[in-house]
Scaffold this active site. Structure first.
Site, PDB file in Angstrom:
ATOM      1  CG  HIS A   1     -45.017  47.166   7.913  1.00 49.48           C
ATOM      2  ND1 HIS A   1     -44.337  45.989   7.690  1.00 49.48           N
ATOM      3  CD2 HIS A   1     -45.031  47.333   9.254  1.00 49.48           C
ATOM      4  CE1 HIS A   1     -43.965  45.467   8.846  1.00 49.48           C
ATOM      5  NE2 HIS A   1     -44.365  46.271   9.809  1.00 49.48           N
ATOM      6  CD  GLU A   2     -46.994  50.625  11.124  1.00 50.39           C
ATOM      7  OE1 GLU A   2     -47.797  50.128  11.947  1.00 50.39           O
ATOM      8  OE2 GLU A   2     -45.764  50.472  11.202  1.00 50.39           O
TER       9      GLU A   2
ATOM     10  CG  HIS B   1     -48.706  45.624  11.887  1.00 52.01           C
ATOM     11  ND1 HIS B   1     -48.334  44.342  12.236  1.00 52.01           N
ATOM     12  CD2 HIS B   1     -47.544  46.318  11.735  1.00 52.01           C
ATOM     13  CE1 HIS B   1     -47.014  44.266  12.284  1.00 52.01           C
ATOM     14  NE2 HIS B   1     -46.513  45.451  11.979  1.00 52.01           N
TER      15      HIS B   1
ATOM     16  CD  GLU C   1     -43.246  44.053  12.903  1.00 53.90           C
ATOM     17  OE1 GLU C   1     -43.537  44.526  11.780  1.00 53.90           O
ATOM     18  OE2 GLU C   1     -43.484  44.661  13.953  1.00 53.90           O
TER      19      GLU C   1
END
Length: 231
Positions: A85-86, A89, A146
């Protein structure tokens, strides 16, 4: 991003124990390889703060994980959800978008002046990202960003050999972790629990196609985390 990351780390208690830092580094680098951004200088740090169930990324591949999220991750697959997820980003350049929004929001122009006029750039970047010196957490990304990070992260973990079906279970644990009060910071502006589950179910067939052709990675438990692991 590099300046801000160093400033955050200089004010944080870092974990040096290999049993804790090691899995984060291994999983992070495995995900970074399939992210295929050789121009990024990936770095993965663990910050010793059991009260912070959180993680953050900065531009250029700087990722930090708080020890408070590791018991929720439970295993290397859960950790791959967090780091995927990071990393998502970072490669989607959400940080740059957030930085632009932060600059645009400064009516007095002091932030822009600091960046362009030779002032303390790291402080300005920290301000734009909402990275407080004491907490070190990001101002929220938008729900759209997100969701995009959820999708990209799911595909990254699948390509790296981590079973993407573990993502649903991880987010369910995150939801339960906030049942005693407000949601964890990691969930504050994320899609609702129901929306996230629905989206993951929609994306899983795509992710499983990547997973089926990858070199599968064994799911291993993370070490028990307690306050003071940095010692």
């Amino acid at each position: 991003g590099a300046q801000a990351f160093q400033q955050v780390l200089s004010k944080s208690r870092l974990v040096s124990r290999p049993s804790v830092q090691g899995p984060v580094e291994v999983v992070g680098q495995r995900l970074a390889r399939v992210a295929a951004h050789p121009d990024y200088q990936w770095r993965f740090a663990v910050i010793d703060d059991p009260k912070q169930r959180n993680a953050f990324c900065l531009p250029g591949g700087r990722v930090a994980v708080y020890t408070g999220i590791l018991p929720i991750a439970q295993t290397t697959t859960g950790l791959a959800v967090v780091l995927g997820h990071e990393i998502a980003h970072a490669i989607a350049r959400h940080g740059a978008e957030r930085m632009s929004q932060g600059l645009a929001a400064q009516a007095g122009g002091t932030l822009l002046g600091g960046l362009l006029g030779g002032g303390p750039g790291a402080n300005a970047i920290l301000a734009a990202y909402g990275l407080g010196a004491q907490i070190g957490v990001l101002l929220p990304f938008s729900r759209t960003q997100e969701s995009e990070a959820d999708h990209i992260g799911l595909l990254l973990m699948a390509r790296a050999g981590y079973d993407p079906r573990g993502a649903r279970a991880f987010w369910q644990r995150m939801e339960r972790a906030g049942s005693g009060g407000g949601p964890p910071a990691y969930l504050s502006t994320h899609p609702s629990h129901g929306t996230r589950e629905q989206q993951i179910d929609e994306w899983l067939p795509e992710a499983l196609r990547y997973y089926d052709t990858s070199a599968h990675v064994a799911d291993e438990p993370l070490p028990a985390i307690a306050s003071g692991v940095a010692q």
